[in-house]
Each structure stands twice: as structure tokens, then as C-alpha cells.
Design an enzyme around this catalytic site. Structure first.
Site, PDB file in Angstrom:
ATOM      1  N   ARG A 136       0.845  -1.235   0.014  1.00 51.56           N
ATOM      2  CA  ARG A 136       0.075  -0.166   0.099  1.00 51.56           C
ATOM      3  C   ARG A 136       0.843   1.201  -0.027  1.00 51.56           C
ATOM      4  O   ARG A 136       2.074   1.130   0.573  1.00 51.56           O
ATOM      5  CB  ARG A 136      -1.011  -0.077   1.344  1.00 51.56           C
ATOM      6  CG  ARG A 136      -2.172  -0.804   0.982  1.00 51.56           C
ATOM      7  CD  ARG A 136      -3.216  -0.744   2.253  1.00 51.56           C
ATOM      8  NE  ARG A 136      -2.436  -1.134   3.528  1.00 51.56           N
ATOM      9  CZ  ARG A 136      -2.161  -0.377   4.237  1.00 51.56           C
ATOM     10  NH1 ARG A 136      -1.896   0.820   4.276  1.00 51.56           N
ATOM     11  NH2 ARG A 136      -1.480  -1.095   5.410  1.00 51.56           N
ATOM     12  N   TYR A 150      -1.462  -3.421  -7.031  1.00 55.67           N
ATOM     13  CA  TYR A 150      -1.160  -4.347  -5.945  1.00 55.67           C
ATOM     14  C   TYR A 150      -2.121  -4.096  -4.858  1.00 55.67           C
ATOM     15  O   TYR A 150      -2.316  -3.057  -4.459  1.00 55.67           O
ATOM     16  CB  TYR A 150       0.131  -4.091  -5.499  1.00 55.67           C
ATOM     17  CG  TYR A 150       0.531  -5.007  -4.254  1.00 55.67           C
ATOM     18  CD1 TYR A 150       1.452  -6.163  -4.545  1.00 55.67           C
ATOM     19  CD2 TYR A 150       0.369  -4.728  -2.972  1.00 55.67           C
ATOM     20  CE1 TYR A 150       1.576  -7.145  -3.749  1.00 55.67           C
ATOM     21  CE2 TYR A 150       0.812  -5.790  -2.178  1.00 55.67           C
ATOM     22  CZ  TYR A 150       1.422  -6.961  -2.249  1.00 55.67           C
ATOM     23  OH  TYR A 150       1.669  -7.838  -1.531  1.00 55.67           O
ATOM     24  N   LYS A 161      -9.702  -2.048   1.435  1.00 52.10           N
ATOM     25  CA  LYS A 161      -9.191  -0.748   2.530  1.00 52.10           C
ATOM     26  C   LYS A 161      -9.945   0.480   2.170  1.00 52.10           C
ATOM     27  O   LYS A 161     -10.495   1.085   2.873  1.00 52.10           O
ATOM     28  CB  LYS A 161      -7.800  -0.538   2.386  1.00 52.10           C
ATOM     29  CG  LYS A 161      -6.877  -1.954   2.734  1.00 52.10           C
ATOM     30  CD  LYS A 161      -7.151  -2.419   4.056  1.00 52.10           C
ATOM     31  CE  LYS A 161      -6.131  -3.654   4.353  1.00 52.10           C
ATOM     32  NZ  LYS A 161      -6.272  -4.141   5.881  1.00 52.10           N
ATOM     33  N   HIS A 197     -10.893  -2.016  11.413  1.00 50.40           N
ATOM     34  CA  HIS A 197      -9.780  -2.777  11.124  1.00 50.40           C
ATOM     35  C   HIS A 197      -9.580  -4.098  11.945  1.00 50.40           C
ATOM     36  O   HIS A 197      -8.566  -3.998  12.701  1.00 50.40           O
ATOM     37  CB  HIS A 197      -8.357  -2.136  10.947  1.00 50.40           C
ATOM     38  CG  HIS A 197      -7.529  -2.597   9.922  1.00 50.40           C
ATOM     39  ND1 HIS A 197      -6.131  -2.316  10.363  1.00 50.40           N
ATOM     40  CD2 HIS A 197      -7.480  -3.629   9.104  1.00 50.40           C
ATOM     41  CE1 HIS A 197      -5.381  -2.863   9.567  1.00 50.40           C
ATOM     42  NE2 HIS A 197      -6.038  -3.867   8.639  1.00 50.40           N
ATOM     43  N   SER A 214      -1.834  -3.698  10.154  1.00 45.53           N
ATOM     44  CA  SER A 214      -1.350  -4.532   8.933  1.00 45.53           C
ATOM     45  C   SER A 214      -0.010  -5.522   9.465  1.00 45.53           C
ATOM     46  O   SER A 214       0.980  -4.829   9.922  1.00 45.53           O
ATOM     47  CB  SER A 214      -1.233  -3.972   7.855  1.00 45.53           C
ATOM     48  OG  SER A 214      -2.443  -3.261   7.252  1.00 45.53           O
ATOM     49  N   CYS A 246       0.553  -7.647  11.609  1.00 44.85           N
ATOM     50  CA  CYS A 246       0.823  -7.963  13.150  1.00 44.85           C
ATOM     51  C   CYS A 246       0.047  -9.030  13.591  1.00 44.85           C
ATOM     52  O   CYS A 246      -0.050  -9.258  14.548  1.00 44.85           O
ATOM     53  CB  CYS A 246       0.424  -6.614  13.822  1.00 44.85           C
ATOM     54  SG  CYS A 246       1.372  -4.942  13.308  1.00 44.85           S
ATOM     55  N   ASP A 261      -9.656  -9.440   9.094  1.00 44.84           N
ATOM     56  CA  ASP A 261      -9.193  -8.185   8.624  1.00 44.84           C
ATOM     57  C   ASP A 261     -10.087  -6.971   8.884  1.00 44.84           C
ATOM     58  O   ASP A 261      -9.706  -6.049   9.174  1.00 44.84           O
ATOM     59  CB  ASP A 261      -8.874  -8.114   7.080  1.00 44.84           C
ATOM     60  CG  ASP A 261      -7.674  -6.918   6.771  1.00 44.84           C
ATOM     61  OD1 ASP A 261      -7.032  -6.491   7.803  1.00 44.84           O
ATOM     62  OD2 ASP A 261      -8.127  -6.378   5.802  1.00 44.84           O
ATOM     63  N   ARG A 316       1.794 -12.150  -0.575  1.00 38.80           N
ATOM     64  CA  ARG A 316       0.703 -12.437  -0.021  1.00 38.80           C
ATOM     65  C   ARG A 316      -0.010 -13.464  -0.710  1.00 38.80           C
ATOM     66  O   ARG A 316       0.236 -14.071  -1.888  1.00 38.80           O
ATOM     67  CB  ARG A 316      -0.420 -11.165  -0.254  1.00 38.80           C
ATOM     68  CG  ARG A 316       0.191 -10.011   0.203  1.00 38.80           C
ATOM     69  CD  ARG A 316      -0.528  -9.866   1.642  1.00 38.80           C
ATOM     70  NE  ARG A 316      -0.125  -8.600   2.366  1.00 38.80           N
ATOM     71  CZ  ARG A 316      -0.527  -8.113   3.434  1.00 38.80           C
ATOM     72  NH1 ARG A 316      -1.675  -8.532   3.965  1.00 38.80           N
ATOM     73  NH2 ARG A 316      -0.223  -7.026   4.241  1.00 38.80           N
TER      74      ARG A 316
HETATM   75  O1  SAT Z   1      -3.932  -3.066   2.339  1.00 40.97           O
HETATM   76  S1  SAT Z   1      -3.565  -4.546   1.867  1.00 40.97           S
HETATM   77  O2  SAT Z   1      -4.899  -4.990   1.534  1.00 40.97           O
HETATM   78  O3  SAT Z   1      -2.611  -4.451   0.883  1.00 40.97           O
HETATM   79  C1  SAT Z   1      -2.823  -5.499   3.262  1.00 40.97           C
HETATM   80  C2  SAT Z   1      -2.781  -4.582   4.423  1.00 40.97           C
HETATM   81  O4  SAT Z   1      -2.054  -3.702   4.570  1.00 40.97           O
HETATM   82  O5  SAT Z   1      -3.455  -4.952   5.259  1.00 40.97           O
HETATM   83 MN    MN Z   2      -5.473  -5.027   7.010  1.00 44.36          MN
END
Ligand code: SAT
Ligand code: MN
Length: 721
Positions: free
Chosen positions: A206, A336, A345, A365, A387, A389, A414, A505
Site C-alpha cells: 500500500r 497491488y 481498504k 480494521h 497490517s 501484525c 481483517d 500475499r
Molecule cells: O492493504 S492490503 O490489503 O494491501 C494489506 C494490508 O495492509 O493489510
Molecule cells: Mn489489514
């Protein structure tokens, strides 16, 4: 760690960056020849529209309306909600904590490109030519048809592909993706029906520094977001999108976020020129006909408009822009993850959080897990971690042997959308798939994730072994003697480079998860007994503690901090404040977001208990003190005990801590000194921590609600007692 993109925003005023997006030269000469025959080869002006649209797929509405790719239900003109927090002073950015908020004028478009630039540009997404019966299933909603038509006018694709989510469509798209080398088929015996994708090495995470909230005023975006004025941003993005899909296929991806029969569920349409995005959206969302049906034919119905184009995947032209008042997202220049799977997101968190405040629910989140005792008593817990973690690991946890009979099940890994019913919070997972971090995943750390990605999965930026399998750092077994790394280069265990990118990923359907919660799709959501906030902190924060009440819990969330990871570009391992793990994802003023949290508590008669955890505390030797993974069950058990009314806790200035005997550590090989260190509250450290809380709140320029300022004072007072 992060590849390619530096921390600094690109200066689009610099001449050398000024390659144009307007048109492209095609690799696929067959398509180019067809266009030449029709006299359309890289035509530039709007007049050629009638010719340049695909002959088989006439647009629904050729006409002379102005092109509006933002929402027609825009709040810009009327009915705009004023921000609700009172602001005392102007925002003074604290660069250390917040990164570099950018001024709107920094979005500068490369308007003085040259024709040579255009001719040199390679088409990275050549158009496909589906047989009849595939890609031609148009929805009936006129608002959707008009919007697609407008984007088509602007981006001038070779043709339009209307996705319906069918298996025939999937098979066709997979074949095309392989033909174009967008996907590599993996060994069918080792990883059935699974594929590898390599993103551009400059495009692996990101990009928070190029992510914008384009609300009418900067104040509405607030001090933690990059803001850009909407009208100006639309017009600049329109410039970038002009002709951007020339000789490409424009895919229309209808999808829903949320279980099919949930009142929280939202409809989105994503336009994209990336076949990889289409195939990923098939896994990550409920995609196709289901969304078209849910939207129906009411042109005034609420739905999200998402426009994505790869352009030429140049970081100098990479912008992820959100227009919350228009329910619109425009993302350009990336291929990506969270930059381009606009459901995730962008819609479910940034636009979602804006809609949630307006409509009285919460978009967070957070993972959602179920935990069931051997007696069959079940609780659900929602947990916010930044993210990379360990949300996916926690959501799929397998309890250690000592906890035989306990079961943990996954609702989501998520994102949680939560609503109030009967004075309680109920949560749904809006997603249908997992987009999880690969490195470090193995049958010991997360067996359920491993089983989830054994088949029907997409892998991005991992290594390819000589027998067509995938490999990454931390996978079970010894490394292969030879592989092709994530960039496509030869790799051996002696190589200096990593075989898989640290932010590589997997994309896997939730249905693959052996511990998927049976109520995963329940429309009303699952009742939440506890909320957990967790960060990656090597010091100061104990393993676990509980807030005194809701408002104190909101304070714990608001002051969360974590070491940065490879999930976003930029430096890794730096402590930054990340309130509720939403710093990169809150689509409006963070002060209003805090206020929404405080106010939600007032509407709850049976609120979840709130906890903070830190699996990552290190001892004096620099080693992690806590084993983590399955053993996090021990912490979870204490949390559940507290939800059940256990009084096994000690009062401390920062909240309720488990006493030494309140944590079930049976059969765990851990030194008692480690446990002491894990639960220690060092007053000197906390003095610094409190000063950091103040610094953070001050940096937000007066938007923090009184209730939270008071919490800080009370915390400081408790340390004096
Ligand atoms: O934002 S992503 O879907 O690329 C993964 C993340 O940061 O949680
Ligand atoms: Mn996330």
C-alpha cells in the site's frame, strides 16, 4: 525492506516524469492491427468515441452528457454534514508521528508529455476478445450503465467486459491471464487450481503517502489524512484516465461487501483494466450476479463507484483517491493489494468508516473470532491490529494441547462491520476471502492458514520452485536448492535477496478455512463480548490489560502505537501512533472518529469489554518474551474469563492486569522472570509513554474529544497515587 518506492511523494512537476498516460502502444499486434483497420489506432479525441468503443458492445447511452465518474448521489451540492468535533487550533503536522501530510497542489498532472513518450509506452494489459456468452451480461440499473459509459468515454477501452461471477467466466479469464503471463499456473498436484502472480517490483505494498481523502474541506479529512480538493482532483484524475484503457479491456466487477442477507451489506462496482484484479475480486468478495440482483434497478440506490486503471504502473502516477461524499474511489498507477482491490481498504474501511459514522454503525480494521469452551459456551471477540501484525494468525488460532476441548473459529481476519442491536454490538465480516501475509506462515505458526492456501488460491510475489510449487521464507521444510524469486530471477539459498517479498500475499477463499465459523454468513452478525487493541511494541506495553470502562477502552485504542511493517511502503520498525489500527484507513477526521467511538459507547447497554494486548514485548536480551501464536489462547482465555465475570485481576494505573495465577500457563515452558517482565509496568517507561500520548493528541490540532483528554489526565493522576 520495501522495494522500489521511496518515502518521498513524487514531484510530478519534474519534467522527466512526464510520460503520458493518454495512450499506449500495444504489445498485442493483432489488436493493434484490428484498430488500424478501423482507423482507431491511438486516436486521441473524444470524437472518435463512436468508433473506438467495441463494435459488439455498444455503450448503453451514447450522448453528450458531461463525463461524471464520481457519484451522482454526491453530497457536495446539498445536505453536506458538518464535522461534529469542535476544533480549537489549526493542524500542525508532526512529521515524526504522522508521516508527511501533503498539500493538495502536490497532485500535479503531467500535461506536457510528448508523443514519443506515448509511442514508447508498453501496453501491460492487452485487451481480450471473449466469445459470445462471456462478459456480455450487462446489469439493468441505468445509473450503473451511465457511469460505465462515462468511464468508457474517458478511458477509451477496446471493449467492455461485464463480469457475472460464473465459473465459465472464471475459466476463460484464467486462461487469458496465463496467456498474458499475468498468472503462472502452479503444479496441479501440489497446489490444485492455484496461480502465482508477480507484481511490478516498484509496486509491492500500500502507498499511504499517495492515498487521499477528497472531502470538500481539509478539515473533514482531518489531520491524519492526505487531503485533496475534490473538483480539482477529479479533473486531474480524469486527465490521467483519458485514453488510459486504449487497447485494453475495461472490466466491470459487481460485488457485495457483507453476507448476502445482512442489513449492513453494501454494493460496489469496480471498473478495472487488470485481469488480476478481477480474479482477485472473485475470491475476496461475493462477486457478480449476486451484486447486480441486490442493487436492483432503482437508479437512486446506494452503491460504491470504484475506478481503477493500472496506467503504466509508474510510482510517479500512483494515486489512491477517495471521495466519501460521493461514495466514489479512483485508483491509478498500481496493481497491488489494498491499492487496487477497491472493496477492501478503500470501500470497507475508508468509505465504510465515513458511511458508518453517518449511518450509526462501525467499520473497523478488526478480525472477528469465536471461542468456545469445552462446555459449549461461546463468545465472539473483535481485535484491531495494524497490517501484518498477526490478525490472520490470531483469527485462526489452534489452542495448545492443554486447552483440549476449546475451539477457536474465524469469522473474519481483517475487517469488522458492527452494528448495535438490543444494546449490544454485532459484527459481520464484509469480505469473502483472505489477503494474508505469506512469509513466516507454516504448519507450526498457522496450520489453518496453510490448509486455506493448499488449493484454489492466488499467490503474489512468492518464489516459484522448479517443480511448480511455491516457496517463501519461513515455509516448512528446507529451502529449495533452486527457485525463481519474486522478481523472476534465479535464486538459491546462497542468494543475498529474499526469495519471497516480505509483503508477499496469499488470496484464498474463506470457505477454504477448516475453522471457518458456522455463523460466518449470519446476516445479523455475531455478538461481540470483547474488543482487543494490539500493537507491535518491543517495550512498555504489557502482555495484556483491561480497560476500566468503555471510555477508558476508547482511550486505549486511540493511543495505540505499533512498529511499522512491510505492508505499506516506507521505513519498517518505527513506532508510530496508529489509533484503533485505523490510521491509514479512517476516511474522515480522526477527531470525529474518536467522538463516534465515545458516542457509540453511550448507546450500548451491554458493551463489549475492552482489552489491550502486546505479543511482541522483548526482554533485556532483545528476544521476544512471549511465544505467541497458539499460546495466545492463554491470554484469550483470561479475556473470556473476564467476560464471564471472573474477578481474577489486579488494579493498576493503566487498567486491570492479570495476576500471576490468573493466566493459565500450564504446560508452557516459560521462565517466571519472563512472565514478570511481560506484565511489568515500568513507571519511567510510562512517563515517556504518557508524554507520547500528549504529543500525539497535540499533533492532532484540537480535534480530540474532551472525554479522551480527560482520560489522559486521569491516567497521569493514577500514576501519582
Ligand atoms: O492493504 S492490503 O490489503 O494491501 C494489506 C494490508 O495492509 O493489510
Ligand atoms: Mn489489514
Amino acid at each position: 525492506m520495501n522495494e522500489g518506492v521511496g518515502d518521498l511523494p513524487p514531484d510530478l512537476r519534474v519534467k522527466q516524469n512526464l510520460r503520458a498516460i493518454e495512450h499506449c502502444v500495444v504489445e498485442d499486434t493483432a489488436i493493434a492491427d484490428r484498430k488500424k483497420e478501423r482507423g482507431q489506432y491511438c486516436a486521441t479525441d473524444m470524437d472518435t468515441y463512436q468508433n473506438s468503443s467495441d463494435v459488439d458492445r455498444k455503450p448503453s447511452h451514447p450522448g453528450d452528457r458531461p463525463i461524471i465518474i464520481g457519484g451522482s448521489d454526491s453530497e457536495h451540492a446539498v445536505n453536506r454534514q458538518p464535522p461534529i468535533s469542535s476544533r480549537k487550533q489549526a493542524f500542525v503536522p508532526d512529521e515524526k508521528i504522522l508521516g508527511e501530510p501533503r498539500e493538495p497542489e502536490e497532485i500535479r498532472l503531467p500535461l506536457d508529455y510528448t508523443r514519443i513518450d506515448i509511442l514508447l509506452m508498453k501496453n501491460i494489459a492487452p485487451a481480450i476478445s471473449p466469445p459470445s456468452g462471456i462478459g456480455d451480461n450487462k446489469p439493468g440499473n441505468q445509473a450503473v450503465l451511465d457511469w460505465v459509459h462515462d468511464v468508457e468515454l474517458l478511458a477509451k477501452p477496446e471493449n467492455v467486459f461485464w463480469c457475472d461471477g460464473s465459473e465459465r467466466e472464471r475459466d476463460y479469464l484464467l486462461q487469458e491471464a496465463m496467456r498474458q503471463n499475468v498468472l503462472i499456473k502452479l503444479n496441479e498436484k501440489k497446489v490444485p487450481r492455484s496461480y502465482l502472480h508477480r507484481s511490478n517490483p516498484n509496486d509491492v505494498a500500500r502507498v499511504e503517502q499517495f492515498t487521499f481523502i477528497c472531502s470538500p474541506t481539509k478539515e473533514e479529512a482531518g489531520p491524519t489524512n492526505n487531503w485533496s480538493e475534490p473538483a480539482e482532483t477529479y479533473s486531474k484524475l480524469h486527465e490521467l484516465l483519458k485514453g488510459a484503457m486504449c487497447s485494453r479491456t475495461l472490466f466491470v466487477v459487481p460485488y457485495i461487501m457483507g453476507p448476502p442477507d445482512s442489513p449492513l451489506t453494501k454494493v460496489g462496482f469496480e471498473i478495472t483494466d487488470s485481469i488480476y484484479v478481477v480474479l482477485s475480486m472473485r475470491i475476496m468478495t461475493r462477486m457478480g450476479e449476486i451484486a447486480v440482483k441486490r442493487l436492483g434497478n432503482d437508479p437512486a440506490a446506494e452503491w460504491n463507484r470504484g475506478v481503477h486503471s493500472l496506467l503504466d504502473v509508474d510510482p510517479a502516477r500512483r494515486f489512491i483517491c477517495h471521495f466519501p461524499q460521493d461514495n466514489t474511489i479512483i485508483s491509478v498507477g498500481s496493481g497491488y493489494g489494498g491499492n487496487v482491490l477497491l472493496s477492501k481498504k478503500c470501500l470497507a474501511l475508508r468509505i465504510g468508516s465515513y458511511l458508518a459514522r453517518k449511518q450509526g454503525w462501525m467499520a473497523e480494521h478488526m478480525l472477528i473470532l469465536g471461542v468456545e469452551s469445552p462446555e459449549g459456551k461461546k463468545h465472539y471477540v473483535a481485535a484491531a491490529f495494524p497490517s501484518a501484525c498477526g490478525k490472520t494468525n490470531f483469527a485462526m488460532l489452534i489452542p495448545p494441547q492443554h486447552f483440549a476441548g476449546w475451539k477457536v473459529t474465524t469469522v473474519g481476519d481483517d475487517i469488522a462491520w458492527m452494528q448495535i442491536r438490543d444494546g449490544r454490538l454485532f459484527a459481520v465480516n464484509p469480505e469473502n476471502g483472505y489477503f494474508g501475509v505469506v512469509p513466516g506462515t507454516n504448519y507450526k505458526s498457522n496450520p489453518n492458514a496453510m490448509k486455506s492456501i493448499e488449493h484454489d488460491s492466488l499467490y503474489t510475489n512468492v518464489a516459484l520452485t522448479d517443480d511448480g510449487d511455491v516457496w517463501w521464507e519461513g515455509k516448512d521444510g528446507s529451502p529449495p536448492k533452486h527457485a525463481i524469486d519474486w522478481r523472476g530471477n534465479d535464486w538459491t539459498p546462497d542468494s543475498k535477496e529474499k526469495a519471497a517479498h516480505p509483503n508477499s500475499r496469499f488470496t484464498a477463499p474463506c470457505r477454504n478455512n477448516p475453522v471457518l465459523d458456522p455463523d460466518f454468513e449470519i446476516g445479523d452478525g455475531v455478538p461481540i463480548s470483547a474488543i482487543i487493541f494490539g500493537g507491535r511494541r518491543s517495550g512498555t506495553l504489557p502482555l495484556v490489560f483491561q480497560s476500566f470502562d468503555w471510555e477508558h477502552g476508547v482511550y486505549l485504542g486511540a493511543t495505540m502505537a505499533s512498529e511499522t511493517t512491510a505492508a505499506a511502503t516506507g521505513a519498517v520498525g518505527q513506532v508510530r501512533r496508529d489509533p484503533m489500527a485505523m490510521l491509514p484507513f479512517c476516511g474522515y477526521n480522526i477527531g470525529d472518529y474518536f467522538r463516534h467511538w465515545v458516542d457509540t459507547g453511550k448507546r450500548l447497554t451491554n458493551p463489549p469489554l475492552i482489552f489491550k494486548v502486546n505479543w511482541f514485548r522483548k526482554g533485556k536480551s532483545g528476544k521476544f518474551l512471549w511465544p505467541g501464536f497458539g499460546d495466545n489462547m492463554r491470554v484469550l482465555k483470561w479475556i473470556i474469563d473476564r467476560c464471564e465475570g471472573s474477578d481474577g485481576a489486579l488494579k493498576s494505573p493503566i487498567g486491570w492486569l492479570p495476576g500471576l495465577h490468573d493466566l493459565d500457563l500450564a504446560e508452557l515452558e516459560i521462565d517466571h522472570h519472563c512472565v514478570d517482565e511481560l506484565l511489568e509496568i515500568d513507571h519511567e517507561d510510562w512517563k515517556k509513554e504518557l508524554a507520547e500520548h500528549k504529543k500525539f493528541f497535540d499533533s492532532l490540532g484540537g480535534v480530540v474529544p474532551e472525554e479522551l483528554l480527560k482520560q489522559r489526565e486521569e491516567l497521569a493522576e493514577r500514576f501519582k497515587e
